[in-house]
Design a protein around this motif. Structure first.
Motif, PDB file in Angstrom:
ATOM      1  N   GLN A 203       0.849  -1.625   0.190  1.00  7.67           N
ATOM      2  CA  GLN A 203       0.015   0.005   0.006  1.00  7.67           C
ATOM      3  C   GLN A 203       1.278   1.101   0.372  1.00  7.67           C
ATOM      4  O   GLN A 203       0.417   2.314  -1.239  1.00  7.67           O
ATOM      5  CB  GLN A 203      -0.701  -0.011   0.848  1.00  7.67           C
ATOM      6  CG  GLN A 203      -2.278  -1.093   1.559  1.00  7.67           C
ATOM      7  CD  GLN A 203      -2.705  -0.695   1.929  1.00  7.67           C
ATOM      8  OE1 GLN A 203      -3.386  -0.435   2.372  1.00  7.67           O
ATOM      9  NE2 GLN A 203      -2.952  -2.130   2.841  1.00  7.67           N
ATOM     10  N   ILE A 204       2.005   1.227   0.360  1.00  7.48           N
ATOM     11  CA  ILE A 204       2.856   2.331   0.847  1.00  7.48           C
ATOM     12  C   ILE A 204       3.461   2.716  -0.757  1.00  7.48           C
ATOM     13  O   ILE A 204       3.549   3.731  -1.076  1.00  7.48           O
ATOM     14  CB  ILE A 204       3.294   1.921   2.087  1.00  7.48           C
ATOM     15  CG1 ILE A 204       3.686   2.361   3.283  1.00  7.48           C
ATOM     16  CG2 ILE A 204       5.219   3.163   1.871  1.00  7.48           C
ATOM     17  CD1 ILE A 204       4.075   1.964   4.420  1.00  7.48           C
ATOM     18  N   VAL A 205       3.956   1.600  -1.312  1.00  5.45           N
ATOM     19  CA  VAL A 205       4.349   1.590  -2.727  1.00  5.45           C
ATOM     20  C   VAL A 205       3.332   2.375  -3.230  1.00  5.45           C
ATOM     21  O   VAL A 205       3.371   3.445  -4.502  1.00  5.45           O
ATOM     22  CB  VAL A 205       5.270   0.286  -3.075  1.00  5.45           C
ATOM     23  CG1 VAL A 205       5.586   0.733  -4.271  1.00  5.45           C
ATOM     24  CG2 VAL A 205       6.831  -0.234  -2.043  1.00  5.45           C
ATOM     25  N   ASP A 206       2.152   1.570  -3.188  1.00  4.18           N
ATOM     26  CA  ASP A 206       1.200   1.766  -4.168  1.00  4.18           C
ATOM     27  C   ASP A 206       0.796   3.601  -4.336  1.00  4.18           C
ATOM     28  O   ASP A 206       0.218   4.274  -5.192  1.00  4.18           O
ATOM     29  CB  ASP A 206       0.084   1.088  -4.580  1.00  4.18           C
ATOM     30  CG  ASP A 206      -0.496   1.348  -4.893  1.00  4.18           C
ATOM     31  OD1 ASP A 206      -0.793   1.376  -6.130  1.00  4.18           O
ATOM     32  OD2 ASP A 206      -1.834   1.649  -5.040  1.00  4.18           O
ATOM     33  N   GLN A 207       0.680   3.590  -3.034  1.00  7.31           N
ATOM     34  CA  GLN A 207       0.019   5.559  -3.265  1.00  7.31           C
ATOM     35  C   GLN A 207       1.117   6.444  -3.067  1.00  7.31           C
ATOM     36  O   GLN A 207       0.718   6.914  -2.960  1.00  7.31           O
ATOM     37  CB  GLN A 207      -0.061   5.225  -1.061  1.00  7.31           C
ATOM     38  CG  GLN A 207      -1.710   4.448  -0.930  1.00  7.31           C
ATOM     39  CD  GLN A 207      -1.753   5.250   0.469  1.00  7.31           C
ATOM     40  OE1 GLN A 207      -1.659   5.996   0.915  1.00  7.31           O
ATOM     41  NE2 GLN A 207      -2.598   3.231   0.849  1.00  7.31           N
ATOM     42  N   LYS A 208       2.227   6.064  -3.359  1.00  9.23           N
ATOM     43  CA  LYS A 208       4.065   6.296  -3.859  1.00  9.23           C
ATOM     44  C   LYS A 208       4.198   7.377  -2.689  1.00  9.23           C
ATOM     45  O   LYS A 208       4.463   9.139  -2.202  1.00  9.23           O
ATOM     46  CB  LYS A 208       3.392   7.590  -4.643  1.00  9.23           C
ATOM     47  CG  LYS A 208       3.483   6.756  -5.943  1.00  9.23           C
ATOM     48  CD  LYS A 208       2.910   7.150  -7.485  1.00  9.23           C
ATOM     49  CE  LYS A 208       3.446   6.634  -8.799  1.00  9.23           C
ATOM     50  NZ  LYS A 208       2.313   5.055  -8.725  1.00  9.23           N
ATOM     51  N   ILE A 209       3.545   6.862  -1.285  1.00 11.21           N
ATOM     52  CA  ILE A 209       4.659   7.710   0.110  1.00 11.21           C
ATOM     53  C   ILE A 209       6.001   7.353   0.675  1.00 11.21           C
ATOM     54  O   ILE A 209       6.390   7.963   1.822  1.00 11.21           O
ATOM     55  CB  ILE A 209       3.366   7.694   0.913  1.00 11.21           C
ATOM     56  CG1 ILE A 209       3.242   6.270   1.583  1.00 11.21           C
ATOM     57  CG2 ILE A 209       1.615   8.298   0.697  1.00 11.21           C
ATOM     58  CD1 ILE A 209       2.176   6.659   3.013  1.00 11.21           C
ATOM     59  N   GLY A 210       6.294   5.801  -0.700  1.00 16.25           N
ATOM     60  CA  GLY A 210       7.178   5.516   0.492  1.00 16.25           C
ATOM     61  C   GLY A 210       7.802   4.847  -0.497  1.00 16.25           C
ATOM     62  O   GLY A 210       7.563   4.007  -1.696  1.00 16.25           O
ATOM     63  N   LYS A 211       9.382   4.508   0.215  1.00 14.10           N
ATOM     64  CA  LYS A 211       9.838   2.996  -0.619  1.00 14.10           C
ATOM     65  C   LYS A 211      10.528   1.956  -0.001  1.00 14.10           C
ATOM     66  O   LYS A 211      11.274   2.115   0.366  1.00 14.10           O
ATOM     67  CB  LYS A 211      10.565   3.706  -2.048  1.00 14.10           C
ATOM     68  CG  LYS A 211      11.862   4.647  -1.733  1.00 14.10           C
ATOM     69  CD  LYS A 211      13.426   4.644  -2.561  1.00 14.10           C
ATOM     70  CE  LYS A 211      14.435   5.349  -1.791  1.00 14.10           C
ATOM     71  NZ  LYS A 211      15.466   6.362  -2.664  1.00 14.10           N
ATOM     72  N   VAL A 212      11.273   1.286  -0.629  1.00 18.15           N
ATOM     73  CA  VAL A 212      11.825  -0.091   0.047  1.00 18.15           C
ATOM     74  C   VAL A 212      13.236   0.524  -0.178  1.00 18.15           C
ATOM     75  O   VAL A 212      13.673   0.996  -0.740  1.00 18.15           O
ATOM     76  CB  VAL A 212      11.611  -1.644  -0.559  1.00 18.15           C
ATOM     77  CG1 VAL A 212      11.857  -2.468  -0.190  1.00 18.15           C
ATOM     78  CG2 VAL A 212      10.103  -1.599  -0.919  1.00 18.15           C
ATOM     79  N   LEU A 213      13.543   0.530   0.983  1.00 19.28           N
ATOM     80  CA  LEU A 213      14.414   0.188   1.705  1.00 19.28           C
ATOM     81  C   LEU A 213      15.711  -0.671   1.691  1.00 19.28           C
ATOM     82  O   LEU A 213      16.558  -0.678   1.148  1.00 19.28           O
ATOM     83  CB  LEU A 213      14.971   1.544   2.853  1.00 19.28           C
ATOM     84  CG  LEU A 213      16.733   1.778   3.177  1.00 19.28           C
ATOM     85  CD1 LEU A 213      16.986   2.815   2.221  1.00 19.28           C
ATOM     86  CD2 LEU A 213      16.597   2.290   4.450  1.00 19.28           C
ATOM     87  N   ILE A 214      15.326  -1.715   2.826  1.00 11.28           N
ATOM     88  CA  ILE A 214      15.597  -2.625   1.917  1.00 11.28           C
ATOM     89  C   ILE A 214      14.400  -3.951   2.931  1.00 11.28           C
ATOM     90  O   ILE A 214      13.507  -3.976   3.504  1.00 11.28           O
ATOM     91  CB  ILE A 214      17.112  -3.260   4.647  1.00 11.28           C
ATOM     92  CG1 ILE A 214      17.593  -2.101   4.641  1.00 11.28           C
ATOM     93  CG2 ILE A 214      17.406  -4.397   4.559  1.00 11.28           C
ATOM     94  CD1 ILE A 214      18.583  -1.581   5.625  1.00 11.28           C
ATOM     95  N   ASP A 215      14.710  -5.482   2.547  1.00 18.04           N
ATOM     96  CA  ASP A 215      13.762  -5.920   2.208  1.00 18.04           C
ATOM     97  C   ASP A 215      14.128  -7.454   1.848  1.00 18.04           C
ATOM     98  O   ASP A 215      15.350  -8.119   1.257  1.00 18.04           O
ATOM     99  CB  ASP A 215      13.017  -5.991   0.055  1.00 18.04           C
ATOM    100  CG  ASP A 215      12.329  -6.782   0.215  1.00 18.04           C
ATOM    101  OD1 ASP A 215      11.565  -7.454   0.840  1.00 18.04           O
ATOM    102  OD2 ASP A 215      12.240  -6.341  -0.905  1.00 18.04           O
TER     103      ASP A 215
END
Length: 343
Positions: A203-215
């Motif tokens: 949801q965070i990525v889809d809403q473009k409010i954040g990105k993945v730093l460590i997966d």
């Protein structure tokens, strides 16, 4: 059987879970097991990392084993552990690392089915803070979201910081839960980043409010960030209760291992279709994508990976003063007896 703890929003679920615990009076004996009745607390029923709990119920595998399993929910694994120690439930679906933490505190708890071999966690950073936080080296001075203080997200955040030369006193962990509370904290800027799981990550990525730093949703991601496989989601129980109710524990293991095998043979879309509709708050397609991203973390047989416990011990001792100089008997923190028989 329907879960009494999850009907719609996470807040309602948590409230219902607390109501149920109050009703049961906090019986410290945690007897249970009679006539197949078992209460299991989950550190967030709608989190994909704990998906096997609800999925096992939805597939009817608990019932097929003659069990009457009541699934309850808490927003963080540390709160689920508290319920187990208090005797309110007979089992927890939560992170294995709590068994080590509890052992040095004098509580003997063991994983009886190891659901996952990687954390399934993701460190995200808000778009606003992305320019100043490119790695854990940049945690210094930041406010970072975790599900709860003392939770596994808190543990792993501290390890990533210490491993990168940042002291735990140099950043601030903030308990923001998961789902919408985590997303709101990120939007409002009360945290610059944090550790969470799917479907929140999607949801965070889809809403473009954040990105993945460590997966850390895959075994490869776990090895890269933590130096090895990190057994996480598991069914863990008080050792004394396990030893006194082996038939019931075996039935639980049978049900969970059937689910893990079913998951390994079906698509993310098939799995999503079996789950409660309100778990897909970002929409059915996004929920299926979240499941697909996280599926690699799960084991197929419920058996603890051989080198996993040592990785967990090394990670916890890197920052946890309670464990740093303590002797942990890893063999007492898990058993493969039940999962291997189920397989």
């Amino acid at each position: 059987m329907r879960s009494c703890a999850k009907f719609s929003a996470a807040a309602v679920a948590a409230a219902l879970a607390l109501t149920t615990l109050t009703a049961c009076g906090g019986d410290s004996s945690a007897s249970g097991g009679e006539n197949g009745n078992v209460k299991i607390m989950v550190g967030g029923l709608d989190k994909v990392i704990y998906m096997p709990a609800m999925l096992t119920q939805r597939l009817g595998y608990f019932k097929a084993e003659g069990l009457k399993v009541q699934l309850l929910t808490e927003p963080a694994g540390v709160q689920a552990t508290t319920s187990l120690v208090a005797g309110d439930v007979q089992g927890v679906v939560g992170f294995y690392d709590h068994t080590l933490d509890l052992q040095v505190k004098g509580k003997q708890v063991e994983s009886v089915v190891q659901l996952a071999q990687a954390p399934g966690e993701v460190e995200v950073v808000s778009n606003k803070a992305a320019g100043e936080m490119a790695s854990p080296k940049d945690f210094k001075g930041k406010k970072l979201g975790v599900t709860g203080l003392g939770s596994s997200t808190d543990f792993l955040t501290k390890y990533l910081a210490v491993d990168s030369g940042v002291k735990t006193s140099e950043f601030t962990p903030v308990a923001v839960g998961a789902g919408q509370t985590f997303i709101s904290a990120l939007k409002q800027g009360s945290i610059q980043g944090g550790m969470t799981t799917d479907p929140t990550v999607a949801q965070i990525v889809d809403q473009k409010i954040g990105k993945v730093l460590i997966d850390m949703r895959t075994p490869e991601g776990s090895k890269q960030a933590l130096g090895g496989l990190y057994p996480s989601s598991s069914l863990y129980m008080n050792t004394d209760w396990v030893n006194g109710h082996k038939d019931t524990v075996q039935k639980l293991a049978n049900a969970f291992v059937k689910t893990l095998k079913w998951m390994s043979a079906h698509s993310a879309e098939d799995i999503a279709a079996k789950m409660p509709g309100d778990y897909a708050q970002g929409g059915a397609k996004l929920y299926a994508e979240a499941i697909k991203s996280t599926l690699p973390m799960f084991t197929k047989d419920g058996v603890m990976p051989a080198a996993g416990p040592a990785t967990v011990e090394r990670v916890l001792k890197a920052f946890n003063p309670n464990l740093k100089n303590a002797t942990v008997d890893l063999k007492k923190t898990y058993t493969t007896e039940f999962a291997k028989k189920a397989g």
